[in-house]
Design an enzyme around this catalytic site. Structure first.
Site, PDB file in Angstrom:
ATOM      1  N   TYR A  26       0.790  -1.239   0.000  1.00 13.93           N
ATOM      2  CA  TYR A  26       0.000   0.000   0.000  1.00 13.93           C
ATOM      3  C   TYR A  26       0.822   1.289   0.000  1.00 13.93           C
ATOM      4  CZ  TYR A  26      -3.573  -3.445   1.163  1.00 13.93           C
ATOM      5  OH  TYR A  26      -4.400  -4.531   1.133  1.00 13.93           O
ATOM      6  N   ASN A  77     -12.254   2.955  -4.618  1.00 13.57           N
ATOM      7  CA  ASN A  77     -11.455   1.889  -4.020  1.00 13.57           C
ATOM      8  C   ASN A  77     -12.205   1.462  -2.763  1.00 13.57           C
ATOM      9  OD1 ASN A  77      -9.743   0.143  -2.819  1.00 13.57           O
ATOM     10  ND2 ASN A  77      -7.917   1.440  -2.919  1.00 13.57           N
ATOM     11  N   HIS A  83     -14.622  -7.200  -3.067  1.00 15.79           N
ATOM     12  CA  HIS A  83     -14.652  -8.621  -3.374  1.00 15.79           C
ATOM     13  C   HIS A  83     -15.976  -9.307  -3.049  1.00 15.79           C
ATOM     14  CE1 HIS A  83     -10.494  -7.676  -3.904  1.00 15.79           C
ATOM     15  NE2 HIS A  83     -10.317  -7.430  -2.617  1.00 15.79           N
ATOM     16  N   ASP A  90     -24.851  -2.785  -6.351  1.00 12.88           N
ATOM     17  CA  ASP A  90     -26.177  -2.306  -6.755  1.00 12.88           C
ATOM     18  C   ASP A  90     -26.259  -0.782  -6.676  1.00 12.88           C
ATOM     19  OD1 ASP A  90     -27.009  -4.862  -7.252  1.00 12.88           O
ATOM     20  OD2 ASP A  90     -28.261  -5.062  -5.459  1.00 12.88           O
ATOM     21  N   HIS A 103      -7.091   0.016  -7.207  1.00 14.98           N
ATOM     22  CA  HIS A 103      -6.487  -0.636  -6.048  1.00 14.98           C
ATOM     23  C   HIS A 103      -5.024  -0.275  -5.991  1.00 14.98           C
ATOM     24  CE1 HIS A 103     -10.125  -2.834  -5.373  1.00 14.98           C
ATOM     25  NE2 HIS A 103     -10.149  -3.107  -6.672  1.00 14.98           N
ATOM     26  N   SER A 105      -2.712  -1.978  -4.468  1.00 13.87           N
ATOM     27  CA  SER A 105      -1.912  -3.201  -4.621  1.00 13.87           C
ATOM     28  C   SER A 105      -2.331  -3.955  -5.875  1.00 13.87           C
ATOM     29  CB  SER A 105      -2.098  -4.095  -3.392  1.00 13.87           C
ATOM     30  OG  SER A 105      -3.425  -4.566  -3.313  1.00 13.87           O
ATOM     31  N   ARG A 114      -8.901 -11.977  -3.518  1.00 15.93           N
ATOM     32  CA  ARG A 114      -8.786 -10.597  -4.005  1.00 15.93           C
ATOM     33  C   ARG A 114      -8.892 -10.506  -5.523  1.00 15.93           C
ATOM     34  NH1 ARG A 114      -6.970  -7.821   0.640  1.00 15.93           N
ATOM     35  NH2 ARG A 114      -5.706  -9.191   1.931  1.00 15.93           N
TER      36      ARG A 114
HETATM   37  C1  DQA Z   1      -7.190  -2.759  -1.825  1.00 13.98           C
HETATM   38  C2  DQA Z   1      -7.127  -4.263  -2.099  1.00 13.98           C
HETATM   39  C3  DQA Z   1      -8.149  -5.023  -1.281  1.00 13.98           C
HETATM   40  O1  DQA Z   1      -8.060  -6.415  -1.540  1.00 13.98           O
HETATM   41  C4  DQA Z   1      -7.888  -4.802   0.196  1.00 13.98           C
HETATM   42  O2  DQA Z   1      -8.865  -5.464   0.970  1.00 13.98           O
HETATM   43  C5  DQA Z   1      -7.781  -3.369   0.559  1.00 13.98           C
HETATM   44  C6  DQA Z   1      -7.084  -2.456  -0.347  1.00 13.98           C
HETATM   45  C7  DQA Z   1      -6.063  -2.006  -2.544  1.00 13.98           C
HETATM   46  O3  DQA Z   1      -6.164  -0.779  -2.654  1.00 13.98           O
HETATM   47  O4  DQA Z   1      -5.079  -2.619  -2.960  1.00 13.98           O
HETATM   48  O5  DQA Z   1      -8.191  -2.958   1.631  1.00 13.98           O
HETATM   49  O6  DQA Z   1      -8.426  -2.282  -2.327  1.00 13.98           O
END
Ligand code: DQA
Length: 148
Positions: A26, A77, A83, A90, A103, A105, A114
């Site tokens: 992150y 985000n 997930h 909706d 995201h 990551s 994920r």
């Molecule tokens: C995330 C990826 C998600 O899987 C994770 O639960 C997050 C951050 C990302 O920004 O990489 O909280 O959304």
């Protein structure tokens, strides 16, 4: 910025903890620093960026409801809700707005759970694994989408 199109950046669960979450996934910016950078970039591109974060799914849903009448595009985000939250899916569908999923990551290269996004098919694009640059890319994607 008077008259400029508004974009909303919505962060979900646990993203208020940026700066203390695993920096290999992150980065080390806090959410406030990240938002300031994206807001500055968006302003230079002629957009007014509003930023919002919550750890409460219903609040995120209500923010999407409100966005319908107040903004022209969304950068989302939702964190882990990405997930599995059909409620957020909706609500996003209801907005009818162009949205980019971001995201920090590289979710495709992490745990199996994920790899699936319930909002992905409603978004014009997904950008993952590029850290804060992913949000800059999202602004560019929305700029193109909103001008077409
Ligand atoms: C995330 C990826 C998600 O899987 C994770 O639960 C997050 C951050 C990302 O920004 O990489 O909280 O959304």
């Amino acid at each position: 910025m008077w008259g400029s199109a508004r974009i909303e950046l919505l962060h979900g669960v646990n993203l208020d903890q940026l700066g203390s979450r695993d920096p290999t996934h992150y980065g080390s910016l806090t959410l406030t620093q990240l938002e300031a950078g994206v807001r500055q970039y968006a302003a230079a591109r002629g957009f007014q960026l509003s930023c919002f974060q919550t750890n409460h799914e219903g609040v995120y849903v209500e923010r999407l409801h409100a966005a319908r009448d107040s903004v022209k595009g969304l950068i989302l985000n939702p964190g882990a809700w990405t997930h599995y939250s059909y409620a957020i899916r909706d609500a996003l569908e209801l907005t009818g707005l162009p949205a980019v999923e971001v995201h920090l990551s590289d979710v495709q290269e992490r745990e199996e759970f994920r790899r699936h996004s319930v909002i992905g098919e409603l978004c014009v694009a997904t950008v993952a694994g590029k850290g804060v640059d992913g949000y800059v890319e999202a602004v560019e994607i929305l700029a193109k989408e909103m001008s077409s």
